[in-house]
Design a protein around this motif. Structure first.
Motif, short mmCIF file in Angstrom:
data_model
loop_
_atom_site.label_atom_id
_atom_site.label_comp_id
_atom_site.label_asym_id
_atom_site.label_seq_id
_atom_site.Cartn_x
_atom_site.Cartn_y
_atom_site.Cartn_z
N ASN A 61 0.94 -1.31 -0.23
CA ASN A 61 0.06 -0.05 0.07
C ASN A 61 0.68 1.26 0.05
N VAL A 62 2.01 1.17 0.69
CA VAL A 62 2.90 2.36 0.61
C VAL A 62 3.44 2.67 -0.49
N ILE A 63 3.88 1.54 -1.43
CA ILE A 63 4.39 1.63 -2.83
C ILE A 63 3.33 2.05 -3.80
N GLY A 86 -1.31 3.67 -8.61
CA GLY A 86 -1.26 3.07 -7.27
C GLY A 86 -2.41 1.84 -7.44
N GLN A 87 -3.25 2.45 -7.83
CA GLN A 87 -4.86 1.46 -8.08
C GLN A 87 -4.59 0.42 -8.87
N LEU A 88 -3.89 0.65 -10.12
CA LEU A 88 -3.57 -0.21 -10.86
C LEU A 88 -2.48 -1.26 -10.57
N ILE A 89 -1.48 -0.86 -9.55
CA ILE A 89 -0.58 -1.82 -9.12
C ILE A 89 -1.39 -2.80 -8.34
N ARG A 125 -5.08 3.72 2.04
CA ARG A 125 -6.23 3.13 2.76
C ARG A 125 -6.91 1.69 2.22
N PHE A 126 -6.36 1.27 1.16
CA PHE A 126 -6.99 0.03 0.57
C PHE A 126 -6.90 -1.06 1.34
N ARG A 127 -7.82 -1.90 1.59
CA ARG A 127 -7.97 -3.11 2.30
C ARG A 127 -8.29 -4.11 1.05
#
Length: 76
Positions: free
Chosen positions: A10-12, A24-27, A73-75
């Motif tokens: 999540n940090v990356i 980031g969402q794509l990752i 914040r993604f879980r």
């Protein structure tokens, strides 16, 4: 990749989203969210450019921050 909030993944992803909204969402594997954030950033950049007629990407930066927070914040 991301197991829980605050994990390394999540940090990356958050750092990637700070540079390019939606990356980031794509990752993280969230394609629709990635497209939404990227298109929102492009629209925000265009609107702020039309209003101010400058190349200061304030709209892009603002959406980048919100995209970064969303990725962090993604879980999974």
């Amino acid at each position: 990749m991301a197991a829980h909030q605050g994990s390394t993944g999540n940090v990356i992803a958050a750092l990637c989203s700070l540079l390019i909204p939606g990356l980031g969402q794509l990752i993280q594997g969230r394609l629709l969210s990635a497209v939404f954030w990227f298109v929102s950033a492009c629209i925000a950049f265009a609107v702020t450019w039309l209003i101010t007629l400058s190349l200061l990407p304030f709209g892009w930066f603002l959406i980048s921050v919100f995209s970064c927070i969303s990725a962090a914040r993604f879980r999974g």
